[in-house]
Write an enzyme that holds these catalytic residues in place. Structure first.
Site, PDB file in Angstrom:
ATOM      1  N   ILE A 154       0.398  -3.628  31.535  1.00 33.65           N
ATOM      2  CA  ILE A 154      -0.256  -3.773  32.849  1.00 33.65           C
ATOM      3  C   ILE A 154       0.629  -4.139  34.053  1.00 33.65           C
ATOM      4  CG2 ILE A 154      -1.922  -5.743  33.633  1.00 33.65           C
ATOM      5  CD1 ILE A 154      -2.139  -6.893  30.829  1.00 33.65           C
ATOM      6  N   PRO A 155       0.969  -2.847  34.518  1.00 34.74           N
ATOM      7  CA  PRO A 155       1.573  -2.875  35.696  1.00 34.74           C
ATOM      8  C   PRO A 155       0.931  -3.377  36.874  1.00 34.74           C
ATOM      9  CG  PRO A 155       0.703  -0.492  35.320  1.00 34.74           C
ATOM     10  CD  PRO A 155       0.391  -1.416  34.042  1.00 34.74           C
ATOM     11  N   HIS A 156       1.666  -4.108  37.690  1.00 35.55           N
ATOM     12  CA  HIS A 156       0.945  -4.795  38.992  1.00 35.55           C
ATOM     13  C   HIS A 156       2.325  -5.137  39.937  1.00 35.55           C
ATOM     14  CE1 HIS A 156       2.121  -7.676  36.089  1.00 35.55           C
ATOM     15  NE2 HIS A 156       2.457  -8.600  36.697  1.00 35.55           N
ATOM     16  N   GLY A 157       1.925  -5.292  41.222  1.00 32.36           N
ATOM     17  CA  GLY A 157       3.121  -5.580  42.087  1.00 32.36           C
ATOM     18  C   GLY A 157       3.753  -6.888  42.024  1.00 32.36           C
TER      19      GLY A 157
END
Length: 144
Positions: free
Chosen positions: A60-63
């Site tokens: 779950i890539p996120h900033g």
């Protein structure tokens, strides 16, 4: 408006490595108008700090926390990788990119993690043939 629409789901994708997979997830969010290009850099930066692989074939890539200003609206991107993408020791078969404003971030992250902790949900996502199927699986469990 739904956060998840068919234009934000890519089926049967391939990526050379986790960085390409993360860039792809970010590009979908950018193309849909949810983020600025800066957010994609922050997604890659986050991966350097701590892997966004959460287990069970899911990343779950996120900033980073500093990326909030690059988020224009809340959105989710979903990419299915049938061959998997190496995220360190494990392979991710589903990569779900998140850009969320305010307090929505943890809520979305948690609900996706809960859905995907269920083996049958992950299997269904991996076997899905259409973007509509993926959305149905995720929306049946989330208040999107």
């Amino acid at each position: 408006m739904s956060m998840l629409t068919t234009d934000k789901v890519i089926m049967n994708a391939t990526a050379q490595d986790k960085y390409e997979a993360i860039r792809m997830a970010g590009q979908i969010l950018k193309d849909a108008g949810h983020i600025t290009a800066d957010y994609i850099d922050k997604m890659l930066e986050r991966e350097e700090i701590v892997s966004t692989y959460v287990g069970n074939g899911l990343a779950i890539p996120h900033g980073t926390k500093e990326s909030k200003s690059a988020i224009l609206s809340t959105g989710i991107s979903v990419i299915q990788f049938p061959q998997g993408v190496d995220f360190g020791e494990e392979k991710a078969y589903m990569v779900i990119g998140i850009a969320a404003q305010g307090g929505e971030h943890m809520e979305i992250l948690t609900s996706i993690a809960v859905i995907c902790a269920e083996e049958e949900n992950m299997e269904a996502l991996r076997q899905a043939k259409t973007a509509e199927e993926v959305i149905t699986i995720l929306e049946s469990e989330m208040e999107l």
